[in-house]
Motif scaffolding. Structure first.
Motif, PDB file in Angstrom:
ATOM      1  N   LEU A   1       0.831  -1.196   0.000  1.00 49.66           N
ATOM      2  CA  LEU A   1       0.000   0.000   0.000  1.00 49.66           C
ATOM      3  C   LEU A   1       0.866   1.247   0.000  1.00 49.66           C
ATOM      4  N   ALA A   2       0.404   2.279  -0.681  1.00 48.97           N
ATOM      5  CA  ALA A   2       0.990   3.609  -0.558  1.00 48.97           C
ATOM      6  C   ALA A   2       0.111   4.395   0.406  1.00 48.97           C
ATOM      7  N   ILE A   3       0.668   4.796   1.544  1.00 46.64           N
ATOM      8  CA  ILE A   3      -0.041   5.622   2.506  1.00 46.64           C
ATOM      9  C   ILE A   3       0.250   7.071   2.152  1.00 46.64           C
ATOM     10  N   GLU A   4      -0.755   7.766   1.627  1.00 45.08           N
ATOM     11  CA  GLU A   4      -0.580   9.063   0.969  1.00 45.08           C
ATOM     12  C   GLU A   4      -1.323  10.142   1.758  1.00 45.08           C
ATOM     13  N   LEU A   5      -0.577  10.932   2.517  1.00 43.55           N
ATOM     14  CA  LEU A   5      -1.169  11.933   3.403  1.00 43.55           C
ATOM     15  C   LEU A   5      -0.665  13.332   3.051  1.00 43.55           C
ATOM     16  N   MET A  12       5.379   3.677   0.849  1.00 39.47           N
ATOM     17  CA  MET A  12       4.882   2.337   0.552  1.00 39.47           C
ATOM     18  C   MET A  12       5.128   1.440   1.756  1.00 39.47           C
ATOM     19  N   ILE A  13       4.116   0.624   2.073  1.00 42.63           N
ATOM     20  CA  ILE A  13       4.250  -0.332   3.172  1.00 42.63           C
ATOM     21  C   ILE A  13       3.835  -1.716   2.696  1.00 42.63           C
ATOM     22  N   LEU A  14       4.379  -2.729   3.341  1.00 39.92           N
ATOM     23  CA  LEU A  14       3.967  -4.106   3.138  1.00 39.92           C
ATOM     24  C   LEU A  14       3.135  -4.533   4.332  1.00 39.92           C
ATOM     25  N   VAL A  15       1.911  -4.977   4.088  1.00 42.19           N
ATOM     26  CA  VAL A  15       1.049  -5.457   5.163  1.00 42.19           C
ATOM     27  C   VAL A  15       1.438  -6.894   5.501  1.00 42.19           C
ATOM     28  N   HIS A  72       5.464  -3.184   7.381  1.00 39.88           N
ATOM     29  CA  HIS A  72       6.882  -2.872   7.157  1.00 39.88           C
ATOM     30  C   HIS A  72       6.967  -1.762   6.124  1.00 39.88           C
ATOM     31  N   ILE A  73       7.676  -0.673   6.443  1.00 45.52           N
ATOM     32  CA  ILE A  73       7.845   0.435   5.507  1.00 45.52           C
ATOM     33  C   ILE A  73       8.892   0.056   4.464  1.00 45.52           C
ATOM     34  N   LEU A  74       8.511   0.145   3.181  1.00 53.07           N
ATOM     35  CA  LEU A  74       9.397  -0.250   2.089  1.00 53.07           C
ATOM     36  C   LEU A  74      10.231   0.921   1.568  1.00 53.07           C
ATOM     37  N   THR A  75       9.698   2.124   1.631  1.00 51.44           N
ATOM     38  CA  THR A  75      10.428   3.276   1.121  1.00 51.44           C
ATOM     39  C   THR A  75      11.633   3.586   2.012  1.00 51.44           C
ATOM     40  N   LYS A  76      12.672   4.121   1.407  1.00 48.62           N
ATOM     41  CA  LYS A  76      13.970   4.269   2.078  1.00 48.62           C
ATOM     42  C   LYS A  76      14.313   5.711   2.459  1.00 48.62           C
ATOM     43  N   THR A  77      13.702   6.675   1.791  1.00 49.37           N
ATOM     44  CA  THR A  77      14.101   8.075   1.955  1.00 49.37           C
ATOM     45  C   THR A  77      13.679   8.613   3.322  1.00 49.37           C
ATOM     46  N   ASP A  78      14.513   9.485   3.885  1.00 52.31           N
ATOM     47  CA  ASP A  78      14.216  10.164   5.144  1.00 52.31           C
ATOM     48  C   ASP A  78      12.785  10.696   5.121  1.00 52.31           C
ATOM     49  N   ARG A  79      12.049  10.475   6.197  1.00 56.00           N
ATOM     50  CA  ARG A  79      10.629  10.826   6.243  1.00 56.00           C
ATOM     51  C   ARG A  79      10.387  12.149   6.969  1.00 56.00           C
ATOM     52  N   GLU A  80      11.449  12.873   7.304  1.00 57.73           N
ATOM     53  CA  GLU A  80      11.299  14.198   7.902  1.00 57.73           C
ATOM     54  C   GLU A  80      11.145  15.247   6.785  1.00 57.73           C
ATOM     55  N   LEU A  81      10.891  16.488   7.170  1.00 57.60           N
ATOM     56  CA  LEU A  81      10.988  17.590   6.226  1.00 57.60           C
ATOM     57  C   LEU A  81      12.470  17.715   5.857  1.00 57.60           C
ATOM     58  N   ILE A  82      12.786  17.502   4.585  1.00 59.09           N
ATOM     59  CA  ILE A  82      14.176  17.345   4.160  1.00 59.09           C
ATOM     60  C   ILE A  82      14.771  18.703   3.806  1.00 59.09           C
ATOM     61  N   LEU A  83      15.901  19.041   4.419  1.00 61.87           N
ATOM     62  CA  LEU A  83      16.552  20.321   4.193  1.00 61.87           C
ATOM     63  C   LEU A  83      17.603  20.188   3.096  1.00 61.87           C
ATOM     64  N   VAL A  84      17.522  21.072   2.114  1.00 61.19           N
ATOM     65  CA  VAL A  84      18.502  21.110   1.030  1.00 61.19           C
ATOM     66  C   VAL A  84      19.398  22.316   1.258  1.00 61.19           C
TER      67      VAL A  84
END
Length: 397
Positions: A351-355, A370-373, A379-391
């Motif tokens: 599933l993609a949990i889209e908020l 994306m998560i695996l039920v 289990h969270i499948l996506t790898k990228t940092d889930r915070e507000l990302i600073l560039v």
């Protein structure tokens, strides 16, 4: 491969239960799912047989497909395919087809060659079977998740103030491509496009084209009114990236919000609250919930986090009535996690949990994973940092 024969066997069981004489499938994603090749043609499946007829590319099809060579043939005329598989007398037969993606001319042609046979919709059966991913599918989606992360790593390294959204999007897309993205994505509906995927910065984050019911970006022209524009990134801009990918036929889908430089405290606090809602929702999701249950839990957590007034809202006051969807051979596929939904959540779904939220001061923020039920949790499948990302503002090529 054994997995394809198992999938065909499962489809054959569905045919028996529905008292269907056969199925004739034409959609490339479904042919790929059952055979291992996406060469164009028709896949004939009866309760006791399966035969792929391709219009061209026979050498490719036989090399790629797990069907025996004598069950992969070069034949383009639908009348000949029907005669070969069903004979001349089709009286009283019920034949399944993917009516959700069949054009009127295709339906008319199929009806003409089947004569008195009745054509029935098999789409829901196929999509129901595809909902639950096997180990190989999950492993491929994990590769897609890693390729998604490569695109976002390139953003952090290379974005800078003054470049256009188009340039920023191209950097992300290049990272995806070098990591294995096939350069396309599939959505099971006609005449759909959103360019390469949404990227929106600054005030463009509040723009919502009619192409998709989510943050869309403005696009380059009226021809494709979604995706990156030529707006230039400014210090302090928030940037939403929701660019999907496809690796070995399976999709990766995630959204992240970035800030070019230092974000405001309001933006940081709101994103932290959105992340909290996502964390709590993912912890809640379990088999035997319904899709509607997932939506209600999301709203419950948003209320507890103090962001219900802005949760799932758009700048025009409208509200999204879903918090996610399935991901697989199509970018968006069942189940759809919508208000009042009755689809059962089952172990093995991806599933993609889209908020998202839209605040009058901070604007739009989005987080999608994306998560695996699984039976014992998600289990969270996506790898990228889930915070507000600073560039960093001093990022350079």
């Amino acid at each position: 491969m054994k997995v394809h024969s198992e999938r065909i066997n499962a489809l054959q069981q569905r045919l028996r239960r529905r008292d269907l004489a056969a199925a004739l499938l034409h959609l490339s994603r479904d042919i790929f799912y059952y055979t291992g090749t996406s060469q164009p043609g028709w896949l004939f499946v009866s309760p006791d047989d399966a035969h792929l007829f391709v219009r061209s590319g026979l050498v490719f099809a036989r090399r790629q497909s797990s069907l025996p060579d004598d069950r992969v043939s070069l034949k383009s005329r639908l009348a000949e395919i029907v005669a070969t598989c069903l004979g001349e007398n089709t009286d009283g037969l019920h034949i399944g087809a993917e009516l959700d993606v069949m054009t009127v001319p295709q339906y008319q042609q199929l009806g003409k060659v089947l004569r008195s046979a009745r054509i029935v919709d098999l789409s829901s059966d196929i999509l129901e079977q595809r909902k639950i991913k096997d180990a190989g599918e999950i492993a491929t989606i994990e590769i897609a998740a890693q390729a998604l992360d490569e695109g976002h790593r390139q953003a952090i390294k290379t974005w800078r103030a003054g470049m256009t959204e188009l340039e920023a999007s191209a950097i992300v897309e290049d990272g995806h491509r070098r990591a294995g993205h096939e350069g396309v994505y599939f959505v099971r509906q006609p005449d759909f496009t959103m360019g390469r995927g949404p990227l929106a910065s600054g005030e463009n984050r509040q723009q919502m084209s009619g192409v998709v019911f989510t943050i869309s970006g403005c696009g380059l022209s009226a021809a494709v009114p979604a995706g990156a524009s030529r707006r230039r990134l400014q210090p302090g801009d928030l940037v939403i990236v929701d660019i999907p990918i496809c690796v070995q036929g399976y999709h990766g889908d995630q959204s992240r919000t970035y800030c070019l430089g230092q974000p405001t405290k309001k933006a940081l606090d709101l994103h932290q609250s959105l992340r909290l809602v996502s964390d709590r929702l993912i912890a809640d999701i379990s088999p035997d919930m319904t899709s509607g249950d997932v939506f209600e839990r999301a709203c419950h957590h948003a209320e507890n986090a103090g962001i219900l007034d802005s949760f799932l809202k758009f700048s025009d006051g409208k509200m999204a009535h879903f918090v996610g969807h399935g991901v697989g051979l199509d970018l968006n596929e069942p189940p759809f996690l919508s208000r009042g939904g009755e689809e059962k959540i089952v172990a093995g779904m991806v599933l993609a949990i889209e908020l998202h939220l839209c605040d009058a001061e901070a604007g739009m923020l989005k987080l999608e994973d994306m998560i695996l039920v699984k039976d014992d949790g998600c289990h969270i499948l996506t790898k990228t940092d889930r915070e507000l990302i600073l560039v960093p503002l001093n990022a350079r090529n």
